[in-house]
Write a protein that holds these residues in place. Structure first.
Motif, mmCIF file in Angstrom:
data_model
loop_
_atom_site.group_PDB
_atom_site.id
_atom_site.type_symbol
_atom_site.label_atom_id
_atom_site.label_comp_id
_atom_site.label_asym_id
_atom_site.label_seq_id
_atom_site.Cartn_x
_atom_site.Cartn_y
_atom_site.Cartn_z
ATOM 1 N N VAL A 59 7.001 -5.334 -8.197
ATOM 2 C CA VAL A 59 7.156 -6.036 -6.922
ATOM 3 C C VAL A 59 5.995 -5.661 -6.016
ATOM 4 C CG1 VAL A 59 9.687 -5.993 -7.112
ATOM 5 C CG2 VAL A 59 8.504 -4.203 -5.803
ATOM 6 N N HIS A 60 5.850 -6.419 -4.926
ATOM 7 C CA HIS A 60 4.872 -6.064 -3.899
ATOM 8 C C HIS A 60 5.465 -6.430 -2.546
ATOM 9 C CE1 HIS A 60 3.545 -10.238 -2.953
ATOM 10 N NE2 HIS A 60 3.918 -10.457 -4.198
ATOM 11 N N SER A 61 5.050 -5.724 -1.525
ATOM 12 C CA SER A 61 5.568 -5.984 -0.180
ATOM 13 C C SER A 61 4.561 -6.787 0.616
ATOM 14 C CB SER A 61 5.885 -4.665 0.543
ATOM 15 O OG SER A 61 4.721 -3.891 0.685
ATOM 16 N N ARG A 62 5.077 -7.642 1.500
ATOM 17 C CA ARG A 62 4.233 -8.376 2.430
ATOM 18 C C ARG A 62 4.630 -7.947 3.828
ATOM 19 N NH1 ARG A 62 4.919 -14.579 0.506
ATOM 20 N NH2 ARG A 62 5.133 -14.208 -1.729
ATOM 21 N N ARG A 63 3.656 -7.517 4.591
ATOM 22 C CA ARG A 63 3.939 -6.985 5.907
ATOM 23 C C ARG A 63 4.713 -7.976 6.762
ATOM 24 N NH1 ARG A 63 -1.221 -4.845 8.912
ATOM 25 N NH2 ARG A 63 -1.799 -7.028 8.566
ATOM 26 N N GLY A 64 5.865 -7.532 7.230
ATOM 27 C CA GLY A 64 6.689 -8.359 8.092
ATOM 28 C C GLY A 64 7.494 -9.426 7.376
ATOM 29 N N ALA A 65 7.350 -9.506 6.038
ATOM 30 C CA ALA A 65 8.039 -10.572 5.297
ATOM 31 C C ALA A 65 9.073 -10.028 4.327
ATOM 32 C CB ALA A 65 7.031 -11.444 4.543
#
Length: 251
Positions: A59-65
């Motif tokens: 997985v990867h994170s998206r800032r604010g999302a």
């Protein structure tokens, strides 16, 4: 017998759900609060489970999302005739362009040199984002000689495709004359546009496209998200001039 940490059990459960297709590439995973409620744990434990999935590149994170299932990188051929929409449709993904600006202004030195213009001659600047299945994969800035294409800015307001816009302005076909690739880190603005962290790796492609007579008609800069696009090359599609640029431009 020692029990496994709870966060490992949560990570394993989520990994299994991804493997079974309950969460597909690009899908958003439940939030920390939602996972805390589902598994009856505190948010720190849920956060540790998500971090474990990220460490294993699932997985990867998206800032604010939020946190999203990682997609398989899109193979993007670099050759004489490369069209973004055709590439994506060939891979079974839905292409989209998001326009950031269209303006006419004096060319800077790099733009003028690439387009064989006198410095200060006007260019049409087309900036936007290229998306695959609603996920941004590239940030681009393209410049065109304004004197040659006086109607291009208006066309691009209506048609986001460069190929279609150029055709409407008298260019039936064009080819890539050269490409130069370098590696860069995402600036704060690019990170915002591409929903990635600041400093994440980008592949920067600097290219010049020419018409049938070999006259430059487009100078482009494209920053590809390093974890979402795999640039591919074929000796059948890349000419000697372009091969030299590629070989001498490694980061």
């Amino acid at each position: 017998m020692a029990r496994s940490p709870i966060w490992k059990s949560i990570a394993a459960e989520l990994e299994g759900e991804i493997a079974r297709g309950l969460y597909r590439a690009g899908d958003k995973l439940p939030t920390e609060a939602e996972l805390s409620s589902r598994f009856g744990v505190n948010r720190h434990t849920a956060r540790r489970a998500l971090a474990d999935l990220a460490e294993r590149d699932l997985v990867h994170s998206r800032r604010g999302a939020g946190v999203f299932v990682k997609a398989t990188p899109l193979d993007y051929p670099i050759g004489e005739r490369v069209r973004f929409s055709q590439n994506l449709r060939a891979s079974g993904r839905l292409p989209e362009k998001r326009v950031l600006r269209i303006e006419t202004r004096p060319a800077d030195r790099a733009e003028a040199d690439a387009l064989a213009l006198s410095e200060g001659a006007e260019v049409i600047v087309y900036e936007g984002l290229s998306l695959a299945e609603a996920m941004p994969v590239a940030h681009f800035i393209s410049c065109f000689p304004a004197a040659r294409f006086p109607g291009l800015a208006s066309t691009l307001e209506e048609v986001t495709s460069v190929t279609k816009a150029l055709k409407a302005n008298g260019i039936e076909d064009y080819t890539r004359a050269r490409t130069r690739l370098t590696a860069e880190a995402a600036t704060p603005t690019q990170a915002l546009h591409l929903t990635m962290r600041e400093g994440a790796p980008l592949l920067r492609a600097e290219s010049v496209n020419v018409d049938a007579e070999g006259q430059p008609i487009e100078y482009g800069l494209t920053w590809f998200a390093g974890d979402r696009v795999a640039l591919t090359f074929s000796s059948d599609d890349v000419g000697p001039q372009e091969q030299t640029a590629l070989q001498t431009s490694s980061p």
